[in-house]
Design a protein around this motif. Sequence first.
Motif, short mmCIF file in Angstrom:
data_model
loop_
_atom_site.label_atom_id
_atom_site.label_comp_id
_atom_site.label_asym_id
_atom_site.label_seq_id
_atom_site.Cartn_x
_atom_site.Cartn_y
_atom_site.Cartn_z
N GLU A 39 4.32 6.29 20.02
CA GLU A 39 4.26 7.67 19.51
C GLU A 39 5.54 8.43 19.85
O GLU A 39 6.06 9.18 19.03
N LYS A 42 8.34 7.34 17.54
CA LYS A 42 8.27 7.94 16.20
C LYS A 42 9.04 9.26 16.16
O LYS A 42 9.66 9.59 15.16
N LYS A 43 9.00 10.00 17.27
CA LYS A 43 9.74 11.27 17.34
C LYS A 43 11.25 11.01 17.36
O LYS A 43 12.02 11.75 16.76
N LEU A 45 12.77 8.67 15.89
CA LEU A 45 13.23 8.19 14.58
C LEU A 45 13.76 9.32 13.69
O LEU A 45 14.43 9.07 12.71
N LYS A 46 13.47 10.55 14.06
CA LYS A 46 13.99 11.69 13.29
C LYS A 46 15.49 11.83 13.46
O LYS A 46 16.17 12.35 12.58
N THR A 47 16.02 11.35 14.60
CA THR A 47 17.45 11.51 14.87
C THR A 47 18.18 10.20 15.11
O THR A 47 19.41 10.19 15.14
N CYS A 48 17.45 9.10 15.32
CA CYS A 48 18.09 7.81 15.64
C CYS A 48 17.68 6.75 14.62
O CYS A 48 16.70 6.92 13.90
N SER A 49 18.42 5.66 14.61
CA SER A 49 18.11 4.57 13.68
C SER A 49 16.96 3.73 14.22
O SER A 49 16.62 3.77 15.40
N TYR A 50 16.38 2.92 13.32
CA TYR A 50 15.31 2.01 13.73
C TYR A 50 15.81 1.03 14.77
O TYR A 50 15.08 0.69 15.71
N ARG A 71 9.70 -0.66 11.94
CA ARG A 71 9.59 0.01 10.64
C ARG A 71 8.25 -0.28 9.98
O ARG A 71 7.59 0.62 9.46
N THR A 75 5.45 2.62 9.17
CA THR A 75 5.03 2.90 7.80
C THR A 75 3.56 2.59 7.58
O THR A 75 2.89 3.29 6.84
N SER A 78 1.48 5.49 9.07
CA SER A 78 1.56 6.77 8.36
C SER A 78 0.77 6.77 7.05
O SER A 78 0.50 7.82 6.50
#
Length: 79
Positions: A39, A42-43, A45-50, A71, A75, A78
């Motif tokens: 969790e 997931k936060k 991922l808004k600013t960093c790559s997978y 990834r 997905t 979600s």
Amino acid sequence: MIKRKARTIPFGYKLAEDEGGYTLPDYIEPIESELQALEEAKKFLKTCSYREVAIWLSAKTKRYISYVGLRKRVTRDST
């Protein structure tokens, strides 16, 4: 315990054990620390790559997850 649906055990889960310590190959149970870290990832991922997040998640939980696996996990959660 959750009924196992696939061969691969998803990140954040492990094979379930009964009271005697025997593994139950048809069931999995959650690992709370890994699910909490997921969790948190997931936060990030808004600013960093997978890739970056997968490396961080693997280091934090001591359990490997590839960026492709991360990834897929994100997905599927979600939808």
